[in-house]
Design a protein around this motif. Structure first.
Motif, PDB file in Angstrom:
ATOM      1  N   GLU A 152       0.815  -1.205   0.000  1.00 50.27           N
ATOM      2  CA  GLU A 152       0.000   0.000   0.000  1.00 50.27           C
ATOM      3  C   GLU A 152       0.858   1.269   0.000  1.00 50.27           C
ATOM      4  N   LEU A 153       1.888   1.221   0.826  1.00 50.05           N
ATOM      5  CA  LEU A 153       2.772   2.384   0.909  1.00 50.05           C
ATOM      6  C   LEU A 153       3.418   2.681  -0.441  1.00 50.05           C
ATOM      7  N   LEU A 154       3.934   1.642  -1.059  1.00 48.29           N
ATOM      8  CA  LEU A 154       4.643   1.847  -2.318  1.00 48.29           C
ATOM      9  C   LEU A 154       3.677   2.191  -3.439  1.00 48.29           C
ATOM     10  N   LYS A 155       2.467   1.670  -3.320  1.00 48.34           N
ATOM     11  CA  LYS A 155       1.515   1.891  -4.393  1.00 48.34           C
ATOM     12  C   LYS A 155       1.092   3.354  -4.495  1.00 48.34           C
ATOM     13  N   THR A 156       1.132   4.048  -3.357  1.00 44.19           N
ATOM     14  CA  THR A 156       0.774   5.466  -3.408  1.00 44.19           C
ATOM     15  C   THR A 156       1.749   6.245  -4.287  1.00 44.19           C
ATOM     16  N   GLN A 157       2.899   5.640  -4.537  1.00 46.05           N
ATOM     17  CA  GLN A 157       3.912   6.312  -5.357  1.00 46.05           C
ATOM     18  C   GLN A 157       3.964   5.769  -6.780  1.00 46.05           C
ATOM     19  N   ALA A 158       3.187   4.724  -7.026  1.00 48.02           N
ATOM     20  CA  ALA A 158       3.331   3.986  -8.287  1.00 48.02           C
ATOM     21  C   ALA A 158       3.010   4.834  -9.512  1.00 48.02           C
ATOM     22  N   TYR A 159       2.193   5.867  -9.315  1.00 43.28           N
ATOM     23  CA  TYR A 159       1.834   6.697 -10.465  1.00 43.28           C
ATOM     24  C   TYR A 159       3.038   7.427 -11.037  1.00 43.28           C
ATOM     25  N   ARG A 160       4.113   7.500 -10.253  1.00 43.13           N
ATOM     26  CA  ARG A 160       5.305   8.220 -10.712  1.00 43.13           C
ATOM     27  C   ARG A 160       6.186   7.379 -11.631  1.00 43.13           C
ATOM     28  N   VAL A 161       5.868   6.101 -11.730  1.00 43.28           N
ATOM     29  CA  VAL A 161       6.645   5.240 -12.628  1.00 43.28           C
ATOM     30  C   VAL A 161       6.353   5.657 -14.066  1.00 43.28           C
ATOM     31  N   ASP A 162       7.400   5.885 -14.836  1.00 48.11           N
ATOM     32  CA  ASP A 162       7.178   6.410 -16.190  1.00 48.11           C
ATOM     33  C   ASP A 162       6.830   5.306 -17.184  1.00 48.11           C
ATOM     34  N   LYS A 163       6.614   5.713 -18.420  1.00 52.97           N
ATOM     35  CA  LYS A 163       6.167   4.775 -19.446  1.00 52.97           C
ATOM     36  C   LYS A 163       7.188   3.689 -19.751  1.00 52.97           C
ATOM     37  N   SER A 248      24.946   3.296   7.392  1.00 54.25           N
ATOM     38  CA  SER A 248      25.846   4.365   7.813  1.00 54.25           C
ATOM     39  C   SER A 248      26.303   4.100   9.236  1.00 54.25           C
ATOM     40  N   GLY A 249      27.317   4.809   9.636  1.00 53.82           N
ATOM     41  CA  GLY A 249      27.815   4.706  10.998  1.00 53.82           C
ATOM     42  C   GLY A 249      28.675   3.479  11.247  1.00 53.82           C
ATOM     43  N   ARG A 250      29.102   3.372  12.444  1.00 53.84           N
ATOM     44  CA  ARG A 250      29.977   2.276  12.857  1.00 53.84           C
ATOM     45  C   ARG A 250      29.254   0.935  12.720  1.00 53.84           C
ATOM     46  N   GLY A 251      29.940  -0.022  12.183  1.00 58.75           N
ATOM     47  CA  GLY A 251      29.327  -1.327  12.019  1.00 58.75           C
ATOM     48  C   GLY A 251      28.439  -1.440  10.797  1.00 58.75           C
ATOM     49  N   GLY A 252      28.300  -0.329  10.101  1.00 63.10           N
ATOM     50  CA  GLY A 252      27.456  -0.373   8.906  1.00 63.10           C
ATOM     51  C   GLY A 252      26.013  -0.661   9.219  1.00 63.10           C
ATOM     52  N   LYS A 253      25.515   0.006  10.249  1.00 63.75           N
ATOM     53  CA  LYS A 253      24.119  -0.180  10.656  1.00 63.75           C
ATOM     54  C   LYS A 253      23.182   0.250   9.529  1.00 63.75           C
ATOM     55  N   VAL A 254      22.135  -0.544   9.357  1.00 64.21           N
ATOM     56  CA  VAL A 254      21.144  -0.198   8.337  1.00 64.21           C
ATOM     57  C   VAL A 254      20.201   0.852   8.906  1.00 64.21           C
ATOM     58  N   VAL A 255      20.160   2.001   8.263  1.00 68.44           N
ATOM     59  CA  VAL A 255      19.331   3.088   8.774  1.00 68.44           C
ATOM     60  C   VAL A 255      18.143   3.383   7.872  1.00 68.44           C
ATOM     61  N   GLY A 256      18.168   2.825   6.682  1.00 70.22           N
ATOM     62  CA  GLY A 256      17.058   3.096   5.772  1.00 70.22           C
ATOM     63  C   GLY A 256      16.954   2.049   4.683  1.00 70.22           C
ATOM     64  N   ILE A 257      15.910   2.159   3.912  1.00 68.54           N
ATOM     65  CA  ILE A 257      15.688   1.231   2.811  1.00 68.54           C
ATOM     66  C   ILE A 257      15.440   2.040   1.545  1.00 68.54           C
ATOM     67  N   THR A 258      16.087   1.647   0.484  1.00 61.09           N
ATOM     68  CA  THR A 258      15.748   2.204  -0.813  1.00 61.09           C
ATOM     69  C   THR A 258      14.919   1.186  -1.562  1.00 61.09           C
ATOM     70  N   PHE A 259      13.685   1.568  -1.875  1.00 57.24           N
ATOM     71  CA  PHE A 259      12.840   0.677  -2.673  1.00 57.24           C
ATOM     72  C   PHE A 259      12.940   1.058  -4.138  1.00 57.24           C
ATOM     73  N   PHE A 260      12.871   0.053  -4.976  1.00 57.26           N
ATOM     74  CA  PHE A 260      12.770   0.289  -6.412  1.00 57.26           C
ATOM     75  C   PHE A 260      11.449  -0.314  -6.867  1.00 57.26           C
ATOM     76  N   ILE A 261      10.586   0.518  -7.393  1.00 56.56           N
ATOM     77  CA  ILE A 261       9.298  -0.031  -7.823  1.00 56.56           C
ATOM     78  C   ILE A 261       9.064   0.210  -9.308  1.00 56.56           C
ATOM     79  N   LYS A 262       8.414  -0.748  -9.920  1.00 56.12           N
ATOM     80  CA  LYS A 262       7.944  -0.583 -11.295  1.00 56.12           C
ATOM     81  C   LYS A 262       6.688  -1.411 -11.488  1.00 56.12           C
ATOM     82  N   LYS A 263       6.093  -1.228 -12.642  1.00 48.85           N
ATOM     83  CA  LYS A 263       4.862  -1.976 -12.913  1.00 48.85           C
ATOM     84  C   LYS A 263       5.188  -3.447 -13.133  1.00 48.85           C
TER      85      LYS A 263
END
Length: 446
Positions: A152-163, A248-263
């Motif tokens: 649901e979260l990602l789908k709110t952005q799905a309209y931005r996927v180009d042709k 980022s940071g010591r130990g390479g802690k995961v602080v975020g996620i980059t999602f890649f979405i397409k149709k």
DNA sequence: GCTTATAGCAGCGACTCCCT
DNA sequence: AGGGAGTCGCTGCTATAAGC
């Protein structure tokens, strides 16, 4: 509708939707189904609070079982439903909050009643329209709620996927994501207070404020939430997603996620399945029918027949026609053309099946229709009657007779007042139950 | 009753980056 | 450069629920 128009429509629908449904914790598929029905059909009681009452048989059907554990299960469903929250996002303030959806859910005197919270008055109509059939189909297909939330979260952005369908990149702070998908208990008072502030500090909330949190370990989160979500979304939905951790940071802690979405280019098939088979799903309380030995373009064939046949029959019967004809659309059409030439068909479905299987030609029909064959025909009808009596088609026919009565329109009005359309009525109740409803309405009003 | 999926925890070696 | 803090990746165990 052309594919292009469908795409545009979809996006329109998605961008409007800012209200999402989530469970506080794990919720079952059964609970999801009941929740969907409750939202669709809730109406306001005398105090103006949205409410909905289900009959036992309806609940049993949705739950797909009729054994001894029914009551125990319903208890846990009721408990889980009261934990449901709605996710309201204020993009400008960059904050969000969860509000409770259900005040009480109780089972008494054979009725399961769900009372929504008064706050829901503001959102119910929005939910009814935004919670579309398509979402419903996808929702009940997900076995992981986190998968659905991420979808649901990602789908709110799905309209931005180009042709060209180049993957769209969306970054999330890990803590924010965990809050948004319900990995952290957002019901806690202090958490809510922090979330209501403009630009809340998500890391602080997750690490220092929240007491109840799930998948605190990154590895567990990745394997049990992200990987599961990725797998299920790519398999079942109109999106295809991938992700990468941001470290980022010591130990390479995961602080975020980059999602890649397409149709999801494989989605046409999935979409047809969810839309067309939803009513069966609800009717039977089962997951979608088996797909063995079907041609690849099964859904197109099914739709073709659905468009072609004007007589009102359930999609289950349409499928039976298709199967009887070895998925040959022309054979079904031919039988249907022939049916229109008949003076009287008492059991359309039975007649069609037989016509398809035995390949009636006009000549054959002529003989059967002839007076000297009347006795034989009567026997066939009788045999058909006995056969169909067991399978419920008798009730179907009786129901079709009721629909021709004058007061049926009044009855439609009555169920409309209850927040149900004719289509909903027919997809939720089996004919026998529809008649029971109808009879009790007659008893009360006539 | 067995299998599968989800959820969660402990332990430990491997790894990454910070700091001196 | 290298010691060490912090975290990850993985294995393995347990519990629970649902599906077959």
């Amino acid at each position: 509708m052309s594919n292009e128009a469908r795409e545009i429509y979809k996006h329109e629908e998605i961008t409007r939707s800012n209200t999402l449904i989530s469970a506080k914790y794990k919720s079952t598929l059964t609970e999801n189904k009941i929740m969907v029905l409750a939202l669709k059909r809730a109406k306001r009681d005398e105090f103006g609070r949205p409410t909905i009452t289900f009959t036992t048989s309806e609940i049993k059907k949705v739950m797909g079982r009729d054994d001894g554990s029914f009551y125990t299960q319903l208890k846990s469903v009721a408990k889980a439903m009261t934990g449901r929250t709605m996710f309201i996002e204020d993009k400008e303030q960059h904050s969000f909050k969860f509000i409770n959806i259900i005040h009480t859910a109780e089972f008494e005197n054979g009725k399961f009643t769900v009372n929504f919270t008064p706050e829901m008055n503001n959102y119910l109509d929005d939910l009814k329209s935004n919670f579309t059939t398509m979402n419903m189909g996808i929702l009940v297909d997900f076995t992981s709620n986190y998968a659905y939330r991420i979808y649901e979260l990602l789908k709110t952005q799905a309209y931005r996927v180009d042709k060209d369908n180049t993957p769209l990149q969306i970054d999330y702070n890990l803590s924010e994501l965990k809050l948004a998908i319900g990995c952290v208990n957002t019901q806690e008072e202090r958490v809510q207070k922090e979330l209501d502030r403009p630009n809340p500090d998500f890391d602080y909330i997750v690490n220092s404020v929240a007491k109840e949190k799930h998948f605190d370990k990154w590895y567990d989160f990745r394997v049990n939430v992200l990987d599961v979500a990725k797998r299920q979304i790519n398999e079942k939905s109109d999106l295809e997603i991938d992700y990468e951790p941001i470290r980022s940071g010591r130990g390479g802690k995961v602080v975020g996620i980059t999602f890649f979405i397409k149709k999801n280019v494989n989605y046409n098939e999935i979409e047809a399945k969810t839309e067309k088979e939803n009513e069966i799903l609800l009717k039977n309380g089962n997951s979608v029918v088996d797909s063995a030995k079907r041609p690849d373009d099964y859904n197109e064939r099914f739709e073709e027949i659905m468009d072609y046949i004007d007589v009102r029959v359930s999609s289950k019967d349409l499928k039976a026609f298709l199967k009887a004809a070895d998925y040959d659309v022309e054979r079904v059409k031919k039988a249907y053309d022939l049916s229109k030439k008949q003076k009287e068909i008492k059991n359309f479905v039975g007649w069609m099946k037989k016509a398809i299987e035995e390949g009636y030609s006009e000549d054959v029909i002529h003989v059967i229709d002839g007076s000297e064959e009347n006795a034989k025909k009567a026997d066939e009808i009788l045999a058909e009657y006995e056969r169909e009596k067991a399978t419920g088609s008798l009730a179907e026919r009786t129901w079709n007779r009721i629909k021709k009565k004058e007061e049926y329109q009044e009855f439609l009005q009555y169920i409309a007042d209850q927040g149900m359309t004719e289509k909903t009525l027919e997809s939720i109740y089996i004919p026998k139950e529809r008649m029971e409803l109808y009879q009790s309405w007659i008893a009360e009003n006539k």
